[in-house]
Design an enzyme around this catalytic site. Structure first.
Site, mmCIF file in Angstrom:
data_model
loop_
_atom_site.group_PDB
_atom_site.id
_atom_site.type_symbol
_atom_site.label_atom_id
_atom_site.label_comp_id
_atom_site.label_asym_id
_atom_site.label_seq_id
_atom_site.Cartn_x
_atom_site.Cartn_y
_atom_site.Cartn_z
ATOM 1 N N CYS A 8 0.909 -1.052 0.304
ATOM 2 C CA CYS A 8 0.417 0.106 0.123
ATOM 3 C C CYS A 8 1.052 0.755 0.197
ATOM 4 O O CYS A 8 1.830 1.236 -0.319
ATOM 5 C CB CYS A 8 -0.787 0.119 1.524
ATOM 6 S SG CYS A 8 -0.327 0.115 2.409
ATOM 7 N N ASN A 11 2.683 1.356 4.153
ATOM 8 C CA ASN A 11 2.393 0.063 4.154
ATOM 9 C C ASN A 11 2.281 0.046 6.759
ATOM 10 O O ASN A 11 2.923 -0.420 7.372
ATOM 11 C CB ASN A 11 3.877 -0.716 5.004
ATOM 12 C CG ASN A 11 4.426 -1.556 5.416
ATOM 13 O OD1 ASN A 11 5.679 -2.280 5.383
ATOM 14 N ND2 ASN A 11 3.370 -2.518 5.076
ATOM 15 N N CYS A 13 -1.326 1.083 7.117
ATOM 16 C CA CYS A 13 -2.613 0.837 7.434
ATOM 17 C C CYS A 13 -3.438 -0.896 6.807
ATOM 18 O O CYS A 13 -4.115 -1.891 7.469
ATOM 19 C CB CYS A 13 -3.277 1.606 7.534
ATOM 20 S SG CYS A 13 -3.623 3.602 8.239
ATOM 21 N N ARG A 14 -3.529 -1.186 5.489
ATOM 22 C CA ARG A 14 -4.121 -1.739 5.003
ATOM 23 C C ARG A 14 -3.170 -3.240 4.340
ATOM 24 O O ARG A 14 -3.197 -4.391 5.033
ATOM 25 C CB ARG A 14 -3.863 -0.982 2.890
ATOM 26 C CG ARG A 14 -5.388 -0.222 3.948
ATOM 27 C CD ARG A 14 -5.677 0.187 1.611
ATOM 28 N NE ARG A 14 -5.092 1.488 2.038
ATOM 29 C CZ ARG A 14 -4.114 2.126 0.823
ATOM 30 N NH1 ARG A 14 -5.170 2.354 -0.473
ATOM 31 N NH2 ARG A 14 -3.684 2.832 0.683
ATOM 32 N N SER A 15 -2.135 -2.494 3.704
ATOM 33 C CA SER A 15 -0.533 -4.169 3.411
ATOM 34 C C SER A 15 -0.880 -4.866 4.790
ATOM 35 O O SER A 15 -0.274 -6.168 4.700
ATOM 36 C CB SER A 15 0.072 -3.379 2.987
ATOM 37 O OG SER A 15 1.279 -2.739 3.037
ATOM 38 N N ASP A 122 -8.727 4.067 0.989
ATOM 39 C CA ASP A 122 -7.206 4.561 2.410
ATOM 40 C C ASP A 122 -8.049 4.827 3.366
ATOM 41 O O ASP A 122 -8.721 5.739 3.607
ATOM 42 C CB ASP A 122 -6.397 5.345 1.513
ATOM 43 C CG ASP A 122 -5.383 5.404 3.073
ATOM 44 O OD1 ASP A 122 -4.951 5.802 3.142
ATOM 45 O OD2 ASP A 122 -4.651 6.753 1.602
HETATM 46 P P1 4NP Z 1 -2.060 2.700 3.715
HETATM 47 O O1 4NP Z 1 -2.336 3.903 4.830
HETATM 48 O O2 4NP Z 1 -1.415 3.163 2.450
HETATM 49 O O3 4NP Z 1 -3.061 1.494 3.889
HETATM 50 O O4 4NP Z 1 -0.554 2.352 5.322
HETATM 51 C C1 4NP Z 1 -1.529 5.067 5.144
HETATM 52 C C2 4NP Z 1 -0.856 5.594 6.019
HETATM 53 C C3 4NP Z 1 -0.422 6.296 6.000
HETATM 54 C C4 4NP Z 1 -0.732 8.035 4.665
HETATM 55 C C5 4NP Z 1 -1.354 7.403 3.537
HETATM 56 C C6 4NP Z 1 -2.249 6.318 3.570
HETATM 57 N N1 4NP Z 1 0.170 8.549 4.914
HETATM 58 O O5 4NP Z 1 -0.064 9.691 3.976
HETATM 59 O O6 4NP Z 1 0.667 9.252 6.414
#
Ligand code: 4NP
Length: 153
Positions: A8, A11, A13-15, A122
């Site tokens: 993602c 790294n 939240c989702r992955s 997201d």
């Molecule tokens: P992820 O979510 O891609 O599912 O881990 C996010 C975590 C942090 C951010 C964006 C998406 N950020 O912009 O910091």
């Protein structure tokens, strides 16, 4: 041994959820599962507390995971690279060195809805419902992925 990488943006939240869920479904057979982010913002950090919490509610402990950035070497080290959304997909494809690299990259929700190119949304800026929703989507996708690796699951 099948080697699968979940990717993602952050790294956190989702992955990490996708990694934890798939690991729980393939623990009994030879599969290596890891996750990474296309962005560098959260390198070395634990998963987001909301991901840890929804994983816990479903009986999974993902607290030992630490965020890392996707690297070109990941194309050599993994058989399948699952992107959580179209933006992650494009970021990974942009790093591919050849057609073989590109052929390893898939959108994870195409396992559930083939050819629809849907995003796992997201959840970072949303509330807990977003995480519950993401968990459900990833659980469905990982069930299908696990069955493809081992039809006896
Ligand atoms: P992820 O979510 O891609 O599912 O881990 C996010 C975590 C942090 C951010 C964006 C998406 N950020 O912009 O910091």
């Amino acid at each position: 041994m099948t080697k699968i990488l979940m990717v993602c943006l952050g790294n956190i939240c989702r992955s990490p959820l996708a990694e934890g869920i798939l690991k729980s479904k393939v623990f009994s057979f030879k599969t290596f599962v890891d996750s990474a982010g296309t962005g560098a913002y959260h390198i070395g950090k634990k998963p987001d507390p909301r991901s840890i919490s929804i994983a816990n509610l479903n009986g999974l402990d993902i607290t030992d995971q630490r965020a890392r950035k996707f690297t070109v070497e990941d194309f050599d080290n993994f058989d399948l690279i699952y992107a959580m959304d179209n933006s992650n997909y494009q970021n990974i494809i942009d790093l591919a060195r050849n057609e073989n690299d590109k052929s390893k990259v898939k959108l994870i929700l195409n396992e559930v809805f083939p050819g629809e190119n849907l995003d796992v949304p997201d959840p970072y800026y949303g509330g807990d419902f977003g995480f519950k929703n993401v968990y459900k989507m990833l659980d469905e996708a990982c069930e299908i992925i696990a069955k493809k690796i081992n039809p006896n699951v």
